[in-house]
Motif scaffolding. Sequence first.
Motif, PDB file in Angstrom:
ATOM      1  N   TRP A 261       1.169  10.128  -3.233  1.00  0.00           N
ATOM      2  CA  TRP A 261       0.045  10.744  -2.512  1.00  0.00           C
ATOM      3  C   TRP A 261       0.388  10.916  -1.041  1.00  0.00           C
ATOM      4  CZ3 TRP A 261      -2.975   9.421   1.650  1.00  0.00           C
ATOM      5  CH2 TRP A 261      -4.140  10.190   1.853  1.00  0.00           C
ATOM      6  N   LEU A 262       1.037   9.908  -0.441  1.00  0.00           N
ATOM      7  CA  LEU A 262       1.408   9.977   0.976  1.00  0.00           C
ATOM      8  C   LEU A 262       2.381  11.122   1.234  1.00  0.00           C
ATOM      9  CD1 LEU A 262       1.872   6.146   1.610  1.00  0.00           C
ATOM     10  CD2 LEU A 262       0.122   7.572   2.692  1.00  0.00           C
ATOM     11  N   GLU A 263       3.372  11.276   0.354  1.00  0.00           N
ATOM     12  CA  GLU A 263       4.343  12.367   0.519  1.00  0.00           C
ATOM     13  C   GLU A 263       3.675  13.730   0.374  1.00  0.00           C
ATOM     14  OE1 GLU A 263       8.771  10.892  -0.681  1.00  0.00           O
ATOM     15  OE2 GLU A 263       7.456  11.449  -2.350  1.00  0.00           O
ATOM     16  N   ASP A 264       2.837  13.883  -0.644  1.00  0.00           N
ATOM     17  CA  ASP A 264       2.156  15.159  -0.875  1.00  0.00           C
ATOM     18  C   ASP A 264       1.231  15.507   0.294  1.00  0.00           C
ATOM     19  OD1 ASP A 264       3.440  15.354  -3.288  1.00  0.00           O
ATOM     20  OD2 ASP A 264       1.731  14.672  -4.481  1.00  0.00           O
TER      21      ASP A 264
ATOM     22  N   PRO B 274       9.818   0.179   8.091  1.00  0.00           N
ATOM     23  CA  PRO B 274      11.127  -0.454   7.905  1.00  0.00           C
ATOM     24  C   PRO B 274      11.132  -1.347   6.666  1.00  0.00           C
ATOM     25  CG  PRO B 274      10.394  -0.664  10.186  1.00  0.00           C
ATOM     26  CD  PRO B 274       9.224  -0.146   9.394  1.00  0.00           C
ATOM     27  N   GLY B 275      12.261  -1.339   5.958  1.00  0.00           N
ATOM     28  CA  GLY B 275      12.395  -2.223   4.811  1.00  0.00           C
ATOM     29  C   GLY B 275      12.105  -1.564   3.480  1.00  0.00           C
ATOM     30  N   ILE B 276      11.777  -0.274   3.492  1.00  0.00           N
ATOM     31  CA  ILE B 276      11.552   0.424   2.213  1.00  0.00           C
ATOM     32  C   ILE B 276      12.733   1.361   1.947  1.00  0.00           C
ATOM     33  CG2 ILE B 276      10.028   1.928   0.884  1.00  0.00           C
ATOM     34  CD1 ILE B 276       7.680   0.860   2.449  1.00  0.00           C
ATOM     35  N   GLU B 277      12.854   2.420   2.731  1.00  0.00           N
ATOM     36  CA  GLU B 277      14.004   3.326   2.632  1.00  0.00           C
ATOM     37  C   GLU B 277      14.419   3.678   4.056  1.00  0.00           C
ATOM     38  OE1 GLU B 277      13.140   6.699   0.193  1.00  0.00           O
ATOM     39  OE2 GLU B 277      12.516   5.507  -1.532  1.00  0.00           O
ATOM     40  N   ASP B 278      15.123   2.755   4.716  1.00  0.00           N
ATOM     41  CA  ASP B 278      15.355   2.857   6.157  1.00  0.00           C
ATOM     42  C   ASP B 278      16.076   4.137   6.581  1.00  0.00           C
ATOM     43  OD1 ASP B 278      14.086   0.470   6.252  1.00  0.00           O
ATOM     44  OD2 ASP B 278      15.709  -0.655   7.196  1.00  0.00           O
TER      45      ASP B 278
ATOM     46  N   VAL C 296       0.843  -1.203   0.000  1.00  0.00           N
ATOM     47  CA  VAL C 296       0.000   0.000   0.000  1.00  0.00           C
ATOM     48  C   VAL C 296       0.878   1.253   0.000  1.00  0.00           C
ATOM     49  CG1 VAL C 296      -1.621   1.360   1.396  1.00  0.00           C
ATOM     50  CG2 VAL C 296      -2.010  -1.096   1.070  1.00  0.00           C
ATOM     51  N   ALA C 297       1.927   1.245   0.837  1.00  0.00           N
ATOM     52  CA  ALA C 297       2.813   2.411   0.934  1.00  0.00           C
ATOM     53  C   ALA C 297       3.463   2.718  -0.411  1.00  0.00           C
ATOM     54  CB  ALA C 297       3.884   2.162   1.993  1.00  0.00           C
ATOM     55  N   ILE C 298       3.975   1.698  -1.081  1.00  0.00           N
ATOM     56  CA  ILE C 298       4.643   1.898  -2.376  1.00  0.00           C
ATOM     57  C   ILE C 298       3.635   2.361  -3.432  1.00  0.00           C
ATOM     58  CG2 ILE C 298       5.845   0.694  -4.248  1.00  0.00           C
ATOM     59  CD1 ILE C 298       7.114  -1.058  -1.964  1.00  0.00           C
ATOM     60  N   PHE C 299       2.445   1.766  -3.433  1.00  0.00           N
ATOM     61  CA  PHE C 299       1.417   2.119  -4.416  1.00  0.00           C
ATOM     62  C   PHE C 299       0.952   3.564  -4.240  1.00  0.00           C
ATOM     63  CE2 PHE C 299      -2.859   2.139  -6.253  1.00  0.00           C
ATOM     64  CZ  PHE C 299      -2.648   1.465  -7.451  1.00  0.00           C
ATOM     65  N   LEU C 300       0.881   4.031  -2.993  1.00  0.00           N
ATOM     66  CA  LEU C 300       0.360   5.372  -2.713  1.00  0.00           C
ATOM     67  C   LEU C 300       1.458   6.373  -2.371  1.00  0.00           C
ATOM     68  CD1 LEU C 300      -2.663   4.404  -0.390  1.00  0.00           C
ATOM     69  CD2 LEU C 300      -2.763   4.990  -2.815  1.00  0.00           C
TER      70      LEU C 300
ATOM     71  N   CYS D 132      -0.567   9.464  10.192  1.00  0.00           N
ATOM     72  CA  CYS D 132      -0.848   8.215   9.487  1.00  0.00           C
ATOM     73  C   CYS D 132       0.080   8.088   8.270  1.00  0.00           C
ATOM     74  CB  CYS D 132      -2.309   8.184   9.050  1.00  0.00           C
ATOM     75  SG  CYS D 132      -2.784   6.683   8.174  1.00  0.00           S
ATOM     76  N   CYS D 133       0.242   9.189   7.540  1.00  0.00           N
ATOM     77  CA  CYS D 133       1.155   9.190   6.382  1.00  0.00           C
ATOM     78  C   CYS D 133       2.587   8.928   6.840  1.00  0.00           C
ATOM     79  CB  CYS D 133       1.077  10.522   5.653  1.00  0.00           C
ATOM     80  SG  CYS D 133      -0.492  10.802   4.787  1.00  0.00           S
ATOM     81  N   LEU D 134       2.982   9.522   7.960  1.00  0.00           N
ATOM     82  CA  LEU D 134       4.326   9.301   8.497  1.00  0.00           C
ATOM     83  C   LEU D 134       4.568   7.815   8.766  1.00  0.00           C
ATOM     84  CD1 LEU D 134       7.016  10.403   9.730  1.00  0.00           C
ATOM     85  CD2 LEU D 134       5.806  10.436  11.939  1.00  0.00           C
TER      86      LEU D 134
END
Length: 407
Positions: A186-189, A223-227, A179-183, A215-217
Amino acid sequence: PPSPKQQKKSPFHIPIEIGLLEFSKDAIEGTVTLEKTTRKLLELKKSKERFSFKNLKNKPLLSFLRNFSAPVKVRKFQPKSELFLLMAHDDDLFNRWNYAHQLTVEVIKNVTLSLKFGKKPIVDKDYLEALSVCIQKQEDMALCAKILTFPSEPYLAQQMKVVEPELLHRSVTIVKKTVAIFLWNWLEDTYRQCYEADSHSVSAAAMAQRSLKNCCLAYLSLPGIEDSAAQQLCLKHLRMSRNMTDVFAALSALSHFDSENTKIAFREFYQQWQRDSLVVDKWLTLQATSTLPSTLETVKLLMSHEAFSLLNPNKVRALIGSFCSLNHYRFHDESGAGYRFLVQQVLKIDSINSQIAARLLTPLTSYLNYSQKLKVMMEEQLRFIADQKDLSADVYEIIARTLDSRS
Protein backbone atom coordinates in the motif's frame (compact mmCIF):
# COMPACT_ATOMS: atom_id res chain seq x y z
CA PRO A 1 -9.27 20.05 42.14
CA PRO A 2 -9.47 22.66 44.93
CA SER A 3 -6.99 25.53 44.77
CA PRO A 4 -5.91 28.01 47.49
CA LYS A 5 -8.24 30.80 46.40
CA GLN A 6 -11.10 28.55 45.36
CA GLN A 7 -11.66 25.51 47.51
CA LYS A 8 -15.01 24.65 45.98
CA LYS A 9 -15.27 24.38 42.21
CA SER A 10 -18.55 24.31 40.33
CA PRO A 11 -18.88 21.93 37.36
CA PHE A 12 -18.23 23.42 33.94
CA HIS A 13 -20.82 23.24 31.22
CA ILE A 14 -19.18 20.73 28.87
CA PRO A 15 -20.67 19.80 25.47
CA ILE A 16 -19.81 16.22 24.48
CA GLU A 17 -20.77 15.13 21.00
CA ILE A 18 -21.21 11.35 20.79
CA GLY A 19 -22.12 8.75 18.22
CA LEU A 20 -23.80 5.42 18.92
CA LEU A 21 -22.40 3.13 16.23
CA GLU A 22 -24.30 -0.03 15.29
CA PHE A 23 -22.36 -2.70 13.39
CA SER A 24 -23.27 -5.85 11.51
CA LYS A 25 -20.91 -8.78 10.95
CA ASP A 26 -20.82 -11.22 8.06
CA ALA A 27 -20.66 -14.64 9.72
CA ILE A 28 -18.95 -16.23 6.69
CA GLU A 29 -16.55 -13.50 5.59
CA GLY A 30 -15.98 -12.15 9.10
CA THR A 31 -16.21 -8.59 7.78
CA VAL A 32 -17.65 -5.79 9.89
CA THR A 33 -19.91 -3.09 8.46
CA LEU A 34 -21.08 0.13 10.08
CA GLU A 35 -24.86 0.13 9.60
CA LYS A 36 -26.06 3.15 11.52
CA THR A 37 -24.78 6.07 13.58
CA THR A 38 -27.04 7.84 16.06
CA ARG A 39 -25.58 11.27 16.82
CA LYS A 40 -26.28 13.16 20.04
CA LEU A 41 -24.93 16.20 21.86
CA LEU A 42 -24.72 15.57 25.61
CA GLU A 43 -24.57 18.69 27.74
CA LEU A 44 -22.80 17.97 31.02
CA LYS A 45 -23.74 20.54 33.66
CA LYS A 46 -23.36 18.54 36.87
CA SER A 47 -20.46 16.60 38.35
CA LYS A 48 -22.35 13.37 37.49
CA GLU A 49 -25.01 12.78 34.87
CA ARG A 50 -26.77 9.74 33.44
CA PHE A 51 -28.10 9.43 29.88
CA SER A 52 -30.33 6.65 28.54
CA PHE A 53 -30.98 5.73 24.89
CA LYS A 54 -33.89 3.64 23.66
CA ASN A 55 -34.99 1.87 20.48
CA LEU A 56 -31.53 0.78 19.39
CA LYS A 57 -31.49 -2.32 17.19
CA ASN A 58 -28.13 -3.62 18.47
CA LYS A 59 -25.86 -2.78 21.38
CA PRO A 60 -23.82 0.12 19.94
CA LEU A 61 -20.23 1.20 20.37
CA LEU A 62 -19.71 4.63 21.83
CA SER A 63 -17.79 7.17 19.74
CA PHE A 64 -16.96 9.75 22.38
CA LEU A 65 -15.97 13.43 22.04
CA ARG A 66 -16.59 13.53 18.31
CA ASN A 67 -15.14 16.46 16.37
CA PHE A 68 -13.24 17.35 19.57
CA SER A 69 -16.40 19.02 20.82
CA ALA A 70 -14.79 20.06 24.12
CA PRO A 71 -11.15 20.77 25.08
CA VAL A 72 -10.94 18.08 27.77
CA LYS A 73 -8.81 15.05 28.58
CA VAL A 74 -10.69 11.77 28.88
CA ARG A 75 -9.51 8.88 31.00
CA LYS A 76 -9.43 5.62 29.04
CA PHE A 77 -12.66 3.68 29.61
CA GLN A 78 -13.04 1.47 26.52
CA PRO A 79 -11.36 -1.93 25.94
CA LYS A 80 -8.86 -2.26 23.11
CA SER A 81 -11.21 -4.49 21.12
CA GLU A 82 -13.69 -1.61 20.86
CA LEU A 83 -11.00 0.94 20.07
CA PHE A 84 -9.66 -1.20 17.21
CA LEU A 85 -13.15 -1.34 15.71
CA LEU A 86 -13.68 2.40 16.14
CA MET A 87 -10.25 3.20 14.71
CA ALA A 88 -11.09 1.25 11.57
CA HIS A 89 -14.74 2.20 11.06
CA ASP A 90 -15.77 5.33 12.99
CA ASP A 91 -17.33 7.83 10.58
CA ASP A 92 -16.01 10.76 12.64
CA LEU A 93 -12.60 11.63 11.16
CA PHE A 94 -11.23 13.32 14.29
CA ASN A 95 -12.03 10.26 16.38
CA ARG A 96 -10.55 7.90 13.83
CA TRP A 97 -7.26 9.79 14.19
CA ASN A 98 -7.67 10.02 17.97
CA TYR A 99 -8.18 6.27 18.41
CA ALA A 100 -5.22 5.56 16.11
CA HIS A 101 -3.10 7.92 18.23
CA GLN A 102 -4.19 6.31 21.51
CA LEU A 103 -3.59 2.78 20.25
CA THR A 104 -0.20 3.62 18.75
CA VAL A 105 0.93 4.99 22.13
CA GLU A 106 -0.36 1.87 23.88
CA VAL A 107 1.28 -0.51 21.41
CA ILE A 108 4.65 1.26 21.79
CA LYS A 109 4.37 1.19 25.59
CA ASN A 110 3.59 -2.55 25.50
CA VAL A 111 6.62 -3.25 23.29
CA THR A 112 8.77 -1.18 25.66
CA LEU A 113 7.62 -3.28 28.62
CA SER A 114 8.38 -6.49 26.72
CA LEU A 115 11.91 -5.32 25.98
CA LYS A 116 12.41 -4.21 29.57
CA PHE A 117 11.52 -7.65 30.94
CA GLY A 118 13.41 -9.58 28.28
CA LYS A 119 10.35 -10.82 26.42
CA LYS A 120 9.92 -11.03 22.66
CA PRO A 121 8.24 -7.80 21.52
CA ILE A 122 5.03 -8.42 19.60
CA VAL A 123 3.02 -5.78 17.76
CA ASP A 124 -0.67 -6.54 18.16
CA LYS A 125 -1.99 -7.88 14.83
CA ASP A 126 -5.42 -6.37 15.54
CA TYR A 127 -3.71 -2.97 15.65
CA LEU A 128 -2.02 -3.55 12.28
CA GLU A 129 -5.25 -4.71 10.65
CA ALA A 130 -7.27 -1.82 12.10
CA LEU A 131 -4.60 0.62 10.93
CA SER A 132 -4.70 -0.91 7.45
CA VAL A 133 -8.50 -0.61 7.21
CA CYS A 134 -8.38 2.90 8.66
CA ILE A 135 -5.95 4.35 6.10
CA GLN A 136 -7.41 2.50 3.11
CA LYS A 137 -10.88 3.87 3.90
CA GLN A 138 -9.50 7.34 4.47
CA GLU A 139 -10.33 9.76 1.66
CA ASP A 140 -8.69 12.71 3.41
CA MET A 141 -5.00 12.34 2.47
CA ALA A 142 -3.81 14.89 5.02
CA LEU A 143 -5.57 13.06 7.82
CA CYS A 144 -4.26 9.74 6.53
CA ALA A 145 -0.71 11.12 6.82
CA LYS A 146 -1.46 12.28 10.35
CA ILE A 147 -2.76 8.83 11.30
CA LEU A 148 0.45 7.23 10.01
CA THR A 149 2.69 9.76 11.78
CA PHE A 150 3.81 8.42 15.15
CA PRO A 151 3.89 10.59 18.28
CA SER A 152 7.37 11.99 18.93
CA GLU A 153 9.63 10.28 21.46
CA PRO A 154 9.60 13.33 23.80
CA TYR A 155 5.77 13.10 23.79
CA LEU A 156 5.84 9.35 24.42
CA ALA A 157 8.27 9.91 27.29
CA GLN A 158 5.68 12.13 28.96
CA GLN A 159 3.21 9.21 28.95
CA MET A 160 5.55 6.96 30.95
CA LYS A 161 6.12 6.72 34.68
CA VAL A 162 9.80 5.84 34.30
CA VAL A 163 11.50 6.78 31.03
CA GLU A 164 14.26 4.65 29.52
CA PRO A 165 15.11 6.44 26.26
CA GLU A 166 17.09 3.61 24.67
CA LEU A 167 14.26 1.12 25.21
CA LEU A 168 11.70 3.66 24.04
CA HIS A 169 13.60 4.32 20.82
CA ARG A 170 13.99 0.61 20.13
CA SER A 171 10.26 0.15 20.70
CA VAL A 172 9.31 2.95 18.31
CA THR A 173 11.69 1.52 15.70
CA ILE A 174 10.23 -2.00 16.05
CA VAL A 175 6.64 -0.77 15.71
CA LYS A 176 7.46 1.50 12.74
CA LYS A 177 9.26 -1.29 10.90
CA THR A 178 6.44 -3.73 11.59
CA VAL A 179 3.89 -1.23 10.25
CA ALA A 180 6.08 -0.55 7.19
CA ILE A 181 6.42 -4.25 6.34
CA PHE A 182 2.70 -4.93 6.95
CA LEU A 183 1.63 -2.02 4.72
CA TRP A 184 4.52 -2.18 2.23
CA ASN A 185 2.48 -2.72 -0.95
CA TRP A 186 0.00 0.00 0.00
CA LEU A 187 2.85 2.40 0.86
CA GLU A 188 4.56 1.81 -2.49
CA ASP A 189 1.33 2.19 -4.48
CA THR A 190 0.29 5.32 -2.60
CA TYR A 191 3.76 6.86 -2.96
CA ARG A 192 3.65 6.40 -6.75
CA GLN A 193 0.10 7.71 -7.04
CA CYS A 194 0.89 10.84 -5.02
CA TYR A 195 3.64 11.81 -7.45
CA GLU A 196 0.96 12.89 -9.88
CA ALA A 197 0.25 16.02 -7.82
CA ASP A 198 1.28 19.47 -9.02
CA SER A 199 4.46 20.05 -6.97
CA HIS A 200 3.97 23.84 -6.98
CA SER A 201 0.28 23.99 -6.13
CA VAL A 202 -0.67 25.43 -2.73
CA SER A 203 -4.21 24.05 -2.81
CA ALA A 204 -5.33 21.99 0.17
CA ALA A 205 -5.59 18.87 -2.00
CA ALA A 206 -2.04 19.22 -3.39
CA MET A 207 -0.56 19.89 0.05
CA ALA A 208 -2.39 16.85 1.45
CA GLN A 209 -1.03 14.71 -1.39
CA ARG A 210 2.53 15.89 -0.72
CA SER A 211 2.09 15.21 2.98
CA LEU A 212 0.99 11.62 2.37
CA LYS A 213 3.69 11.06 -0.28
CA ASN A 214 6.43 12.17 2.13
CA CYS A 215 4.92 10.12 4.95
CA CYS A 216 5.10 7.03 2.71
CA LEU A 217 8.71 7.90 1.84
CA ALA A 218 9.62 7.96 5.54
CA TYR A 219 8.31 4.40 5.97
CA LEU A 220 9.79 3.05 2.73
CA SER A 221 13.23 4.40 3.66
CA LEU A 222 13.43 3.21 7.27
CA PRO A 223 16.98 1.98 8.04
CA GLY A 224 17.26 -1.75 8.57
CA ILE A 225 14.73 -2.92 5.98
CA GLU A 226 16.25 -2.42 2.51
CA ASP A 227 19.03 0.12 3.12
CA SER A 228 20.51 0.29 -0.38
CA ALA A 229 17.12 0.57 -2.10
CA ALA A 230 15.97 3.08 0.54
CA GLN A 231 18.90 5.41 -0.11
CA GLN A 232 18.37 5.23 -3.85
CA LEU A 233 14.69 6.07 -3.37
CA CYS A 234 15.62 9.09 -1.22
CA LEU A 235 18.19 10.30 -3.75
CA LYS A 236 15.66 9.96 -6.59
CA HIS A 237 13.07 11.81 -4.48
CA LEU A 238 15.64 14.54 -3.84
CA ARG A 239 16.53 14.92 -7.53
CA MET A 240 12.89 14.93 -8.64
CA SER A 241 11.73 17.40 -5.99
CA ARG A 242 10.44 20.75 -7.17
CA ASN A 243 9.57 22.24 -3.77
CA MET A 244 11.27 22.57 -0.39
CA THR A 245 8.76 20.30 1.39
CA ASP A 246 9.81 17.33 -0.75
CA VAL A 247 13.51 18.21 -0.52
CA PHE A 248 13.42 18.27 3.28
CA ALA A 249 11.51 14.97 3.35
CA ALA A 250 14.29 13.32 1.33
CA LEU A 251 17.06 14.86 3.44
CA SER A 252 15.30 13.89 6.65
CA ALA A 253 15.11 10.25 5.52
CA LEU A 254 18.75 10.28 4.37
CA SER A 255 19.97 11.78 7.65
CA HIS A 256 19.55 8.42 9.40
CA PHE A 257 22.01 6.64 7.05
CA ASP A 258 25.75 6.76 7.68
CA SER A 259 26.79 6.89 4.04
CA GLU A 260 28.60 8.96 1.46
CA ASN A 261 25.23 9.62 -0.18
CA THR A 262 24.07 11.43 2.96
CA LYS A 263 27.24 13.55 3.22
CA ILE A 264 27.09 14.58 -0.44
CA ALA A 265 23.37 15.42 -0.30
CA PHE A 266 23.75 17.66 2.76
CA ARG A 267 26.88 19.32 1.39
CA GLU A 268 25.28 20.09 -1.99
CA PHE A 269 22.11 21.36 -0.34
CA TYR A 270 24.10 23.82 1.78
CA GLN A 271 26.06 25.05 -1.22
CA GLN A 272 22.80 25.79 -3.02
CA TRP A 273 20.93 27.42 -0.12
CA GLN A 274 23.64 28.92 2.11
CA ARG A 275 22.36 32.47 1.54
CA ASP A 276 18.89 31.69 2.91
CA SER A 277 19.15 31.84 6.70
CA LEU A 278 15.82 30.12 7.45
CA VAL A 279 16.59 27.23 5.11
CA VAL A 280 20.02 26.84 6.74
CA ASP A 281 18.30 26.64 10.15
CA LYS A 282 16.31 23.65 8.89
CA TRP A 283 19.50 22.14 7.45
CA LEU A 284 21.09 22.33 10.90
CA THR A 285 18.01 20.83 12.57
CA LEU A 286 17.88 17.82 10.24
CA GLN A 287 21.47 16.92 11.13
CA ALA A 288 20.92 17.50 14.86
CA THR A 289 17.94 15.13 14.92
CA SER A 290 19.62 12.22 13.13
CA THR A 291 19.47 8.90 15.01
CA LEU A 292 23.06 8.01 14.04
CA PRO A 293 25.51 7.29 16.91
CA SER A 294 27.78 10.09 15.62
CA THR A 295 25.13 12.80 15.85
CA LEU A 296 26.59 14.58 18.89
CA GLU A 297 30.00 14.74 17.19
CA THR A 298 28.29 16.11 14.07
CA VAL A 299 26.62 18.81 16.18
CA LYS A 300 29.97 19.78 17.70
CA LEU A 301 31.55 20.01 14.23
CA LEU A 302 28.66 22.13 12.97
CA MET A 303 29.28 24.60 15.80
CA SER A 304 32.53 25.47 13.99
CA HIS A 305 30.76 25.74 10.63
CA GLU A 306 30.41 29.13 8.97
CA ALA A 307 26.63 28.73 9.10
CA PHE A 308 26.54 28.68 12.89
CA SER A 309 27.04 31.35 15.54
CA LEU A 310 26.43 31.27 19.29
CA LEU A 311 25.45 34.93 18.96
CA ASN A 312 22.48 34.06 16.75
CA PRO A 313 19.49 32.73 18.78
CA ASN A 314 17.90 31.08 15.72
CA LYS A 315 21.06 29.11 14.97
CA VAL A 316 21.39 28.07 18.62
CA ARG A 317 17.78 26.83 18.67
CA ALA A 318 18.17 25.08 15.30
CA LEU A 319 21.30 23.14 16.24
CA ILE A 320 21.78 22.86 20.02
CA GLY A 321 18.10 23.20 20.91
CA SER A 322 17.02 20.61 18.33
CA PHE A 323 19.60 18.07 19.47
CA CYS A 324 18.73 18.44 23.15
CA SER A 325 14.94 18.80 22.90
CA LEU A 326 13.98 16.86 19.77
CA ASN A 327 16.61 14.12 19.56
CA HIS A 328 15.41 12.33 22.69
CA TYR A 329 17.32 9.11 21.97
CA ARG A 330 20.77 10.58 21.32
CA PHE A 331 20.56 13.39 23.87
CA HIS A 332 19.78 10.89 26.63
CA ASP A 333 22.67 8.60 25.70
CA GLU A 334 23.66 6.53 28.73
CA SER A 335 27.20 7.92 28.63
CA GLY A 336 25.82 11.27 29.80
CA ALA A 337 27.71 13.03 26.98
CA GLY A 338 24.56 14.84 25.85
CA TYR A 339 23.99 16.29 29.31
CA ARG A 340 27.59 17.50 29.63
CA PHE A 341 27.43 19.06 26.18
CA LEU A 342 24.23 20.93 27.01
CA VAL A 343 25.60 22.30 30.28
CA GLN A 344 28.79 23.51 28.57
CA GLN A 345 26.75 25.41 25.98
CA VAL A 346 24.31 26.86 28.55
CA LEU A 347 27.19 28.32 30.57
CA LYS A 348 28.68 29.87 27.40
CA ILE A 349 25.38 31.29 26.19
CA ASP A 350 24.20 32.57 29.59
CA SER A 351 26.37 35.68 29.35
CA ILE A 352 25.23 36.28 25.75
CA ASN A 353 21.49 35.59 25.95
CA SER A 354 20.22 34.36 29.32
CA GLN A 355 16.69 33.67 28.07
CA ILE A 356 17.92 31.29 25.37
CA ALA A 357 20.26 29.64 27.91
CA ALA A 358 17.38 29.09 30.32
CA ARG A 359 15.14 27.69 27.58
CA LEU A 360 17.84 25.21 26.52
CA LEU A 361 17.70 23.67 30.01
CA THR A 362 14.13 22.45 29.51
CA PRO A 363 15.12 18.80 28.71
CA LEU A 364 16.80 18.52 32.12
CA THR A 365 13.83 19.85 34.10
CA SER A 366 11.97 16.52 33.95
CA TYR A 367 14.95 14.52 35.24
CA LEU A 368 12.92 12.90 38.04
CA ASN A 369 10.91 10.95 35.45
CA TYR A 370 13.91 9.07 34.09
CA SER A 371 15.65 5.83 35.03
CA GLN A 372 17.91 5.97 38.08
CA LYS A 373 21.19 6.11 36.13
CA LEU A 374 20.08 8.97 33.89
CA LYS A 375 18.37 10.78 36.75
CA VAL A 376 21.59 10.83 38.79
CA MET A 377 23.63 12.16 35.85
CA MET A 378 21.11 14.88 35.05
CA GLU A 379 20.92 15.97 38.68
CA GLU A 380 24.74 16.14 38.83
CA GLN A 381 24.78 18.50 35.86
CA LEU A 382 22.01 20.65 37.33
CA ARG A 383 23.91 20.97 40.60
CA PHE A 384 27.11 21.73 38.68
CA ILE A 385 25.37 24.71 37.07
CA ALA A 386 23.89 25.78 40.42
CA ASP A 387 27.41 25.97 41.89
CA GLN A 388 28.63 28.38 39.21
CA LYS A 389 29.13 32.04 40.05
CA ASP A 390 27.51 34.90 38.16
CA LEU A 391 24.59 32.92 36.82
CA SER A 392 21.85 34.98 35.24
CA ALA A 393 18.53 35.26 37.06
CA ASP A 394 16.83 33.36 34.21
CA VAL A 395 19.08 30.32 34.45
CA TYR A 396 19.23 30.37 38.25
CA GLU A 397 15.42 30.40 38.48
CA ILE A 398 15.10 27.33 36.24
CA ILE A 399 17.80 25.44 38.17
CA ALA A 400 16.42 26.35 41.61
CA ARG A 401 12.85 25.48 40.69
CA THR A 402 13.88 22.16 39.15
CA LEU A 403 16.00 21.07 42.09
CA ASP A 404 13.34 22.22 44.59
CA SER A 405 10.83 19.92 42.89
CA ARG A 406 12.76 16.95 44.26
CA SER A 407 11.50 17.73 47.75
